[in-house]
Design an enzyme around this catalytic site. Sequence first.
Site, short mmCIF file in Angstrom:
data_model
loop_
_atom_site.label_atom_id
_atom_site.label_comp_id
_atom_site.label_asym_id
_atom_site.label_seq_id
_atom_site.Cartn_x
_atom_site.Cartn_y
_atom_site.Cartn_z
N ASP A 321 1.14 -1.32 0.02
CA ASP A 321 -0.23 -0.10 -0.18
C ASP A 321 0.91 0.95 -0.44
O ASP A 321 0.40 2.56 0.10
CB ASP A 321 -1.25 0.25 1.15
CG ASP A 321 -1.88 -0.71 0.87
OD1 ASP A 321 -2.24 -1.44 -0.13
OD2 ASP A 321 -2.37 -1.65 1.82
N ARG A 352 -3.50 1.24 -8.95
CA ARG A 352 -2.18 2.36 -9.27
C ARG A 352 -1.43 2.74 -10.33
O ARG A 352 -0.21 3.16 -9.57
CB ARG A 352 -2.27 1.48 -7.72
CG ARG A 352 -3.09 2.53 -6.48
CD ARG A 352 -2.79 1.96 -5.08
NE ARG A 352 -3.66 2.34 -4.59
CZ ARG A 352 -4.46 2.24 -3.16
NH1 ARG A 352 -3.14 0.99 -1.75
NH2 ARG A 352 -5.47 2.42 -2.18
C1 S3P Z 1 -5.03 -5.81 2.59
C2 S3P Z 1 -4.09 -6.52 2.60
C3 S3P Z 1 -3.60 -5.47 1.18
C4 S3P Z 1 -3.89 -4.06 1.32
C5 S3P Z 1 -4.71 -4.34 2.11
C6 S3P Z 1 -5.51 -3.87 3.47
C7 S3P Z 1 -5.32 -6.55 5.01
O1 S3P Z 1 -4.03 -6.55 -0.19
O2 S3P Z 1 -3.70 -3.48 0.15
O3 S3P Z 1 -5.38 -2.43 1.90
O4 S3P Z 1 -6.24 -5.92 5.65
O5 S3P Z 1 -5.33 -7.88 4.87
P1 S3P Z 1 -3.54 -7.85 -0.10
O6 S3P Z 1 -4.15 -9.07 0.32
O7 S3P Z 1 -5.42 -8.03 -1.21
O8 S3P Z 1 -2.74 -7.62 -1.01
#
Ligand code: S3P
Length: 435
Positions: A321, A352
């Site tokens: 992120d 993004r």
């Molecule tokens: C998150 C995991 C990430 C992240 C998202 C929050 C989470 O996504 O980008 O903002 O809380 O598990 P991904 O697991 O799909 O990469």
Amino acid sequence: MSSARFDPSGPLRGSLRPPSDKSISHRAALIAAMGEGKTEIEFYLDAADTRSTLAAVAALGAKVTTDRLPGTELLVVNVEGIGMRGPSAPVEIDVGNAGTLLRLLPGWLAGQERGSWTLDGDESIRRRPVDRVATPLSEMGARLTAREGHLPPLDIEGTDLHGITYEMPIASAQVKSCLIFAALLAEGETRIVEPLRSRDHTERMLEAAGASIQRDGDAVVVGPAELLEPQSPLIVPADISSAAFFIVAASLITDSDVVLTTVNVNPTRTGLLRILERMGAEIAVEAEDEIGGEPIAILRIRSAPLQATDVGGAEVPLAIDELPLVALAACFAEGTTTIRDAEELRRKESDRIETVTAALRALGGKVEPTADGMVIEGTGGLRGGTIDSHGDHRIAMLGAVAGLASTEGVEVQGMDAAAVSYPGFEADLASLLGS
Ligand code: S3P
């Protein structure tokens, strides 16, 4: 849609506690609802995304009350859980903009003995793939139907599940967490093999609640659980992904000196710190401690000249992120920075790779998008201009930081998107600018 202007300013000085962790708050609400007693969640993130999760667990039958910690803006949430097998009322659940809720909740619902649910959300959520959870859940026996086979709305019909071994094709904490929830309800053991390590908050919180969760090399091994006893109070630390905006702003803006308190420094979340350190940033990690099973620390960031770096491989999920901010920092660094292995950026609140490239180019940055990342030529600074957040909270806040560090300022169209994770962002920024 509101717009806001961020003029060249600085330095950033002073201390603050960034807002609470979004990932941990979502999980705290869900796990508290899976428990059978009362759980108090202290410092629950008060933002649009995590409000969606409270509304979802309330719609499923949990009793949720919210309060402020006296004299503060911090939220205390009390959840009276419904138990692992509690959800029964067939309801339509509006996940809003929350991708984490969209991906985690199906794991719990799919394993219910009865009931059917529909998960839907805003325009951006409707573009976010759910086949990444539907496919492995179906292998476990789940009954799910997604629009066009891969998009929300997602219909879930509760049924018996069985454990599987699943080799995840992508590193995703959301997919992993979804399968862990399903595994708690499944017959037999489930092994979830990660291609690369991703954030492990779910594992930590469920283990503390008495579930059988073990790590075996690249795999997370989960046994069935009849009862969860979440820790109470569950205390949520500050979010490094929100702290990141100030970490980068303070690094870029001369004479800055910022202290950020109780920041979660779980090693599965601190990729940005490693990347920035490599670029020459001055970041001190002090007073390391632990709350709620998560490591926390005070971060002190002072401005420093930055050099280019290469980001890829195992580092990507640990900074997923924050990669937009790495691209911003790279515009100010000396040399050419490459971000690769980050195709997942295309499946976030916006694509993004496209939205970061468009934003930084609009401000005078030299950025080339690639299939799985970006190449950024550092030019020592950014001119400024106007950017569109595309409804993506992290792009809106990136625009604000770019504006402060630019020579002509930045107008951010769609600044209101910041409220998805950080409603107080502009006020906190102003406090560090002494205005
Ligand atoms: C998150 C995991 C990430 C992240 C998202 C929050 C989470 O996504 O980008 O903002 O809380 O598990 P991904 O697991 O799909 O990469």
